[in-house]
Design a protein around this motif. Structure first.
Motif, PDB file in Angstrom:
ATOM      1  N   GLU A  51      18.222  30.394  -5.856  1.00  0.00           N
ATOM      2  CA  GLU A  51      17.297  31.519  -5.715  1.00  0.00           C
ATOM      3  C   GLU A  51      16.005  31.064  -5.030  1.00  0.00           C
ATOM      4  O   GLU A  51      15.478  31.757  -4.143  1.00  0.00           O
ATOM      5  CB  GLU A  51      16.975  32.108  -7.091  1.00  0.00           C
ATOM      6  N   GLY A  52      15.497  29.900  -5.413  1.00  0.00           N
ATOM      7  CA  GLY A  52      14.294  29.370  -4.779  1.00  0.00           C
ATOM      8  C   GLY A  52      14.496  29.083  -3.305  1.00  0.00           C
ATOM      9  O   GLY A  52      13.628  29.391  -2.470  1.00  0.00           O
ATOM     10  N   TYR A  53      15.655  28.491  -2.951  1.00  0.00           N
ATOM     11  CA  TYR A  53      15.964  28.219  -1.549  1.00  0.00           C
ATOM     12  C   TYR A  53      16.039  29.528  -0.745  1.00  0.00           C
ATOM     13  O   TYR A  53      15.542  29.608   0.376  1.00  0.00           O
ATOM     14  CB  TYR A  53      17.279  27.460  -1.424  1.00  0.00           C
ATOM     15  N   CYS A  54      16.647  30.563  -1.361  1.00  0.00           N
ATOM     16  CA  CYS A  54      16.767  31.854  -0.655  1.00  0.00           C
ATOM     17  C   CYS A  54      15.397  32.474  -0.406  1.00  0.00           C
ATOM     18  O   CYS A  54      15.136  33.020   0.673  1.00  0.00           O
ATOM     19  CB  CYS A  54      17.632  32.819  -1.462  1.00  0.00           C
ATOM     20  N   ASP A  55      14.526  32.390  -1.405  1.00  0.00           N
ATOM     21  CA  ASP A  55      13.185  32.960  -1.259  1.00  0.00           C
ATOM     22  C   ASP A  55      12.431  32.286  -0.112  1.00  0.00           C
ATOM     23  O   ASP A  55      11.746  32.955   0.667  1.00  0.00           O
ATOM     24  CB  ASP A  55      12.401  32.802  -2.571  1.00  0.00           C
ATOM     25  N   ASN A  56      12.564  30.965  -0.005  1.00  0.00           N
ATOM     26  CA  ASN A  56      11.864  30.244   1.052  1.00  0.00           C
ATOM     27  C   ASN A  56      12.550  30.401   2.415  1.00  0.00           C
ATOM     28  O   ASN A  56      11.893  30.502   3.444  1.00  0.00           O
ATOM     29  CB  ASN A  56      11.760  28.758   0.685  1.00  0.00           C
ATOM     30  N   PHE A  57      13.889  30.436   2.386  1.00  0.00           N
ATOM     31  CA  PHE A  57      14.651  30.643   3.623  1.00  0.00           C
ATOM     32  C   PHE A  57      14.302  31.996   4.241  1.00  0.00           C
ATOM     33  O   PHE A  57      14.257  32.164   5.463  1.00  0.00           O
ATOM     34  CB  PHE A  57      16.143  30.543   3.313  1.00  0.00           C
ATOM     35  N   ASN A  58      14.017  32.969   3.365  1.00  0.00           N
ATOM     36  CA  ASN A  58      13.686  34.320   3.812  1.00  0.00           C
ATOM     37  C   ASN A  58      12.406  34.349   4.655  1.00  0.00           C
ATOM     38  O   ASN A  58      12.218  35.235   5.493  1.00  0.00           O
ATOM     39  CB  ASN A  58      13.528  35.228   2.590  1.00  0.00           C
ATOM     40  N   LEU A  59      11.533  33.353   4.465  1.00  0.00           N
ATOM     41  CA  LEU A  59      10.256  33.324   5.191  1.00  0.00           C
ATOM     42  C   LEU A  59      10.434  33.034   6.677  1.00  0.00           C
ATOM     43  O   LEU A  59       9.588  33.421   7.492  1.00  0.00           O
ATOM     44  CB  LEU A  59       9.325  32.276   4.562  1.00  0.00           C
ATOM     45  N   THR A  60      11.531  32.336   7.025  1.00  0.00           N
ATOM     46  CA  THR A  60      11.711  31.938   8.439  1.00  0.00           C
ATOM     47  C   THR A  60      12.971  32.505   9.070  1.00  0.00           C
ATOM     48  O   THR A  60      13.233  32.236  10.240  1.00  0.00           O
ATOM     49  CB  THR A  60      11.768  30.396   8.533  1.00  0.00           C
ATOM     50  N   VAL A  61      13.752  33.264   8.315  1.00  0.00           N
ATOM     51  CA  VAL A  61      15.023  33.763   8.837  1.00  0.00           C
ATOM     52  C   VAL A  61      14.780  34.680  10.039  1.00  0.00           C
ATOM     53  O   VAL A  61      13.907  35.545  10.013  1.00  0.00           O
ATOM     54  CB  VAL A  61      15.822  34.489   7.737  1.00  0.00           C
ATOM     55  N   LYS A  62      15.561  34.473  11.108  1.00  0.00           N
ATOM     56  CA  LYS A  62      15.395  35.269  12.336  1.00  0.00           C
ATOM     57  C   LYS A  62      16.724  35.737  12.902  1.00  0.00           C
ATOM     58  O   LYS A  62      16.931  36.918  13.154  1.00  0.00           O
ATOM     59  CB  LYS A  62      14.631  34.464  13.394  1.00  0.00           C
ATOM     60  N   SER A  63      17.641  34.807  13.147  1.00  0.00           N
ATOM     61  CA  SER A  63      18.889  35.148  13.842  1.00  0.00           C
ATOM     62  C   SER A  63      19.845  35.914  12.933  1.00  0.00           C
ATOM     63  O   SER A  63      19.723  35.899  11.704  1.00  0.00           O
ATOM     64  CB  SER A  63      19.568  33.872  14.339  1.00  0.00           C
ATOM     65  N   SER A  64      20.846  36.541  13.562  1.00  0.00           N
ATOM     66  CA  SER A  64      21.866  37.273  12.813  1.00  0.00           C
ATOM     67  C   SER A  64      22.654  36.343  11.905  1.00  0.00           C
ATOM     68  O   SER A  64      23.010  36.713  10.779  1.00  0.00           O
ATOM     69  CB  SER A  64      22.817  37.990  13.774  1.00  0.00           C
ATOM     70  N   ASN A  65      22.959  35.131  12.387  1.00  0.00           N
ATOM     71  CA  ASN A  65      23.701  34.160  11.570  1.00  0.00           C
ATOM     72  C   ASN A  65      22.912  33.786  10.313  1.00  0.00           C
ATOM     73  O   ASN A  65      23.473  33.649   9.224  1.00  0.00           O
ATOM     74  CB  ASN A  65      24.011  32.897  12.379  1.00  0.00           C
ATOM     75  N   GLN A  66      21.605  33.610  10.480  1.00  0.00           N
ATOM     76  CA  GLN A  66      20.765  33.289   9.327  1.00  0.00           C
ATOM     77  C   GLN A  66      20.703  34.468   8.346  1.00  0.00           C
ATOM     78  O   GLN A  66      20.757  34.292   7.132  1.00  0.00           O
ATOM     79  CB  GLN A  66      19.359  32.911   9.803  1.00  0.00           C
ATOM     80  N   GLN A  67      20.587  35.681   8.901  1.00  0.00           N
ATOM     81  CA  GLN A  67      20.559  36.870   8.058  1.00  0.00           C
ATOM     82  C   GLN A  67      21.859  36.992   7.258  1.00  0.00           C
ATOM     83  O   GLN A  67      21.840  37.295   6.067  1.00  0.00           O
ATOM     84  CB  GLN A  67      20.357  38.133   8.914  1.00  0.00           C
ATOM     85  N   LEU A  68      22.988  36.727   7.926  1.00  0.00           N
ATOM     86  CA  LEU A  68      24.281  36.822   7.248  1.00  0.00           C
ATOM     87  C   LEU A  68      24.395  35.767   6.153  1.00  0.00           C
ATOM     88  O   LEU A  68      24.918  36.034   5.063  1.00  0.00           O
ATOM     89  CB  LEU A  68      25.423  36.670   8.261  1.00  0.00           C
TER      90      LEU A  68
END
Length: 852
Positions: free
Chosen positions: A48-65
């Motif tokens: 959950e912590g990784y997802c919260d932080n990953f959400n701060l920089t997510v841009k591409s469709s692959n990252q969103q998926l």
């Protein structure tokens, strides 16, 4: 050196967060694999912590998926650990992220939407669950995805069973079972849901036949099958058999691998309910403590938990309700019920639609009735007013609470509250569009688009609401209420009508008293008999002695005599009493047939109504001369022509400064546009109370205004006069009252409403309204003018006796402040006298000064 060390510590401390924010999609998948391989709470929180932080920089469709897939899995594991709030948050994030970014290559419906809908059902958010499942069913049909279809049908049938729509459940499951290729395990759970529908509808034989078919299937989960058989045995008074089946369910569950906390708590609570039914109260209570220890690991001991550690989980409601029934201590029972009310309020805050909130008012009212029954035993023996005050607080807290929540939101007047209000308004508008699309049988894709838009708005509402403080119910200030009653020279009589027990409270500046009424089985016939006398003018005129007898009997049955202490009476009706014209009751028995000489309650009392005591307490007079808008479609030349409506318009225009909107100009859009510029709005038109499919509505020249759209309007602070039929009639909802046009205007913010309780007579209504506005033009008091118009009509010698039946003059009920004409006159007289006296003193002193 010290500063350098601080910088180094900060870098070391933030390193894991910085590095997690720089994770690639592949690395996020690795973290997910780690959780799947070892699903501990620590690994769950780590992901959950990784997802919260990953959400701060997510841009591409692959990252969103990647984030969608991780969030969907978080939703799954949080549910298994019993944290439904976080489960919902993650499932919703996954679903809305997938849809808003138009992603593909992942079955978002199977992996997020269906399980999310199942949690909504568990939490009682039935409307949101149904909207989501409709989208799932549509996608399954379009893509021929049978697996998704079966899972959707399973959840929908559970939803229909939970909302007592058993016929829909039968049709849906039986149609699905005809399909080929259904896995045996899926067939078993579908049949179990079908058996549940039959059982709850009272068809035990069909239910048992289906459950027997499930038992012979190999490799299927029989826990729910055994539980269903236990409940049927209990209903058939086979106690031993019921316990045997439940023990089989228990042992089957314990033999399963990876039993979730949720499944174990459910079983403990269900067993407690069974034990309570069989009279084993101590054993039931022990089970409840076991369930609490699972839900609240920090709580230990045999005492009830503190409310500060509770969270929105419906199992708490069942636990505390059962606990209250197992204890002999009134104090402990009320404490348990208080905790249940608290959790119910927490859950209510998560609902986005008022329809869902209203559904659950029935549970709150049922719990309130139990509290009142406990308190009555002590109050009736001791006459201690502390018990009466406590009972009144319980009776009031669940009364029209959905309506009051909206009123509180409107009154907050800040940026965040306004944002929430605007989103709710948008939701109501789309609900109206969806309703109209369904009436026109429009294409399924159009319906899906509206439903999808509703889901998106619900998501936004949840985000905005998370930044607002929880609107927890506050206890009514009884001292403040009594002070207002003293100021208004009024008595308040509040009713509570339960499934079996009925009470009322009489309050004035001297104190509070609690009374018990007849039980519902005896009371309801009295009320219904009287209400039905107003179905047509003949109901009273054809048998006046029957009317006078019924009118006085009901006056005594409702114990209104206790409230006749002042000339002003505030009534808070409940249940069927919402449809009762109280002012038509007779305060004394009478044998005469002359209506003008009858002792109507309207003759001795000026009556105002309120949805609850808090609404009366906060009601304010819209003093001063009012800017009036009159809407008169008239419908000339049609079968719906209101021939006397034109006279009503002339009377209004002749007594008040009014903008009249007549005939073809009286459109819905004109009403909405022009209403913004006026503070009193008069609607002379047709209206309908609606039914189980069509909501209540107001008719304009070109269109109908249904309740959902009415709810979306801003009527803040306005006075609404509804000169139309049945504007106070609607589907009766326990605790919330009639879902009528009048309530719709109150929900939209109107401060006072004058509305009808039956199909009013066109001619007498025009006469009443003429008298009403003649009084209003001089008094500016809607409350006083409503009363004056009724008495003026009743005492008019030019009106024949047959037209003086209360059917003709008492259709209109007033909800609003007691801005009394008498008080206005008294104030004017006081100030006038004071000024004259001051003037007299000035002359005297001036004269004496001259003499000196």
């Amino acid at each position: 050196m010290k500063n350098l060390r601080k910088i180094f510590v900060c870098i070391v401390w933030t390193l894991p967060f910085w590095s997690s924010a720089q994770l690639s999609a592949d690395e996020l998948y690795k973290e997910l694999d780690h959780l799947v391989a070892k699903p501990t709470i620590e690994n769950l929180q780590r992901l959950e912590g990784y997802c919260d932080n990953f959400n701060l920089t997510v841009k591409s469709s692959n990252q969103q998926l990647a984030l969608v897939i991780a969030r969907a899995n978080l939703g799954y594991y949080f549910e298994r650990y019993g944290d439904l709030s976080k489960s919902i948050d993650n499932y919703e994030d996954a679903y809305h992220r997938f849809k808003s970014n138009q992603l593909s290559d992942y079955n978002i419906y199977e992996n997020a939407a269906v399980p999310l809908a199942a949690i909504y059902i568990r939490q009682g958010d039935y409307l949101k669950a149904e909207e989501l499942l409709i989208q799932c069913a549509s996608h399954a049909k379009d893509t021929a995805d049978n697996s998704l279809l079966f899972n959707t049908v399973l959840s929908l049938s559970a939803l229909y069973n939970s909302t007592s729509r058993y016929e829909r459940s039968y049709l849906l499951i039986n149609e699905t079972l005809k399909k080929k290729g259904i896995p045996p395990s899926m067939a078993a759970v579908l049949k179990n849901n079908l058996a549940t529908a039959y059982f709850r509808a009272g068809d035990f034989e069909k239910a048992k036949k289906l459950l027997s078919e499930i038992q012979v299937l190999a490799g299927v989960d029989l826990v729910n099958t055994y539980k269903s058989l236990a409940y049927i045995a209990l209903k058939e008074a086979k106690a031993e058999e019921a316990m045997e089946y439940f023990e089989m369910a228990k042992s089957t569950l314990l033999n399963k691998e990876n039993v979730s906390a949720r499944d174990w708590v459910n079983l403990l609570v269900e067993e407690s309910e069974l034990l309570l039914e069989l009279g084993y109260t101590l054993e039931a209570q022990n089970n409840l403590h076991k369930a609490l220890s699972v839900l609240l690991p920090s709580h230990s001991g045999q005492d009830l938990p503190d409310e500060t550690i509770l969270f929105p989980e419906r199992n708490f409601l069942r636990i505390f309700d059962i606990y209250a029934a197992t204890t002999e201590s009134v104090k402990d029972a009320l404490r348990a019920y208080d905790l249940a009310f608290y959790v119910a309020n927490l859950i209510q805050q998560d609902y986005t639609s008022q329809e869902t909130k209203i559904i659950h008012q029935a549970d709150i009212k049922h719990r309130t009735e139990k509290c009142l029954n406990l308190i009555w035993k002590h109050y009736s023996d001791s006459k201690d007013t502390n018990w009466a005050e406590k009972a009144f607080a319980y009776a009031e807290q669940g009364k029209a609470s959905v309506l009051m929540e909206k009123m509180v939101l409107i009154g907050q007047n800040n940026e965040k509250a306004s944002a929430l209000e605007n989103l709710q308004s948008k939701r109501d508008k789309i609900t109206d569009q969806l309703l109209r699309a369904q009436f026109k049988n429009l294409d399924g894709n159009i319906l899906d688009a509206f439903i999808s838009e509703l889901a998106d708005i619900d998501w936004q509402i949840k985000k905005v609401r998370s930044n607002l403080p929880k609107m927890l119910r506050t206890e009514l200030d009884l001292v403040e209420l009594q002070q207002k009653l003293k100021s208004d020279e009024a008595v308040l009589q509040s009713y509570f009508l339960g499934e079996k027990s009925n009470y009322h409270f009489t309050i004035d500046n001297s104190g509070i008293r609690m009374y018990r009424l007849l039980e519902t089985e005896e009371l309801s016939p009295y009320i219904l008999k009287f209400v039905h006398l107003f179905d047509s003018p003949e109901g009273i005129n054809n048998d006046v002695p029957n009317f006078t007898k019924s009118a006085h009997e009901l006056f005594e049955v409702l114990q209104l005599r206790y409230a006749l202490r002042n000339n002003h009476l505030v009534l808070i009706p409940d249940g069927l009493l919402n449809f009762l014209p109280f002012e038509s009751l007779l305060t004394e028995p009478t044998e005469g047939t002359s209506f003008s000489k009858m002792p109507f309650l309207a003759v001795s009392e000026k009556v105002a109504y309120a949805v609850n005591a808090q609404q009366y307490l906060t009601s304010k007079s819209n003093g001063g001369r009012k800017s009036v808008l009159g809407i008169f479609p008239i419908f000339k030349g049609s079968s719906e022509e209101l021939s006397y409506s034109e006279e009503e318009a002339k009377a209004l225009g002749g007594t008040m400064s009014t903008e009249l909107v007549m005939e073809s100009q009286a459109t819905k859009n004109n009403f909405i546009k022009k209403a913004k510029n006026h503070d009193l709005i008069h609607l002379s038109t047709h209206a309908g109370s609606g039914d189980f499919i069509i909501p209540a509505f107001v008719q304009f020249y070109d269109d109908l205004l249904y309740l959902p759209e009415l709810h979306s309007l801003d009527m803040s602070g306005k006075t609404i006069v509804l000169s139309a039929c049945e504007t106070g009639i609607g589907k009766l909802q326990k605790g919330e009252g009639a879902i009528s046009v009048a309530r719709g205007f109150q929900y939209a913010g109107a401060s006072s409403v004058l509305f009808s309780l039956w199909k009013v007579n066109d001619q007498s209504t025009a006469s009443l309204m003429s008298r009403f506005y003649k009084s209003l033009s001089t008094t500016t008091s809607v409350f006083a003018s409503n009363h004056a118009a009724k008495l003026s009509y009743l005492q008019d010698e030019n009106v024949p006796n047959s037209k003086k039946s209360p059917y003709y003059w008492n259709a209109f009920a007033y909800y609003g402040a007691l801005d009394s004409y008498d008080k206005t006159n008294n104030n004017f007289w006081w100030w006038g006298t004071s000024l004259l006296f001051v003037g007299f003193l000035a002359i005297v002193f001036g004269f004496r000064k001259k003499l000196h």
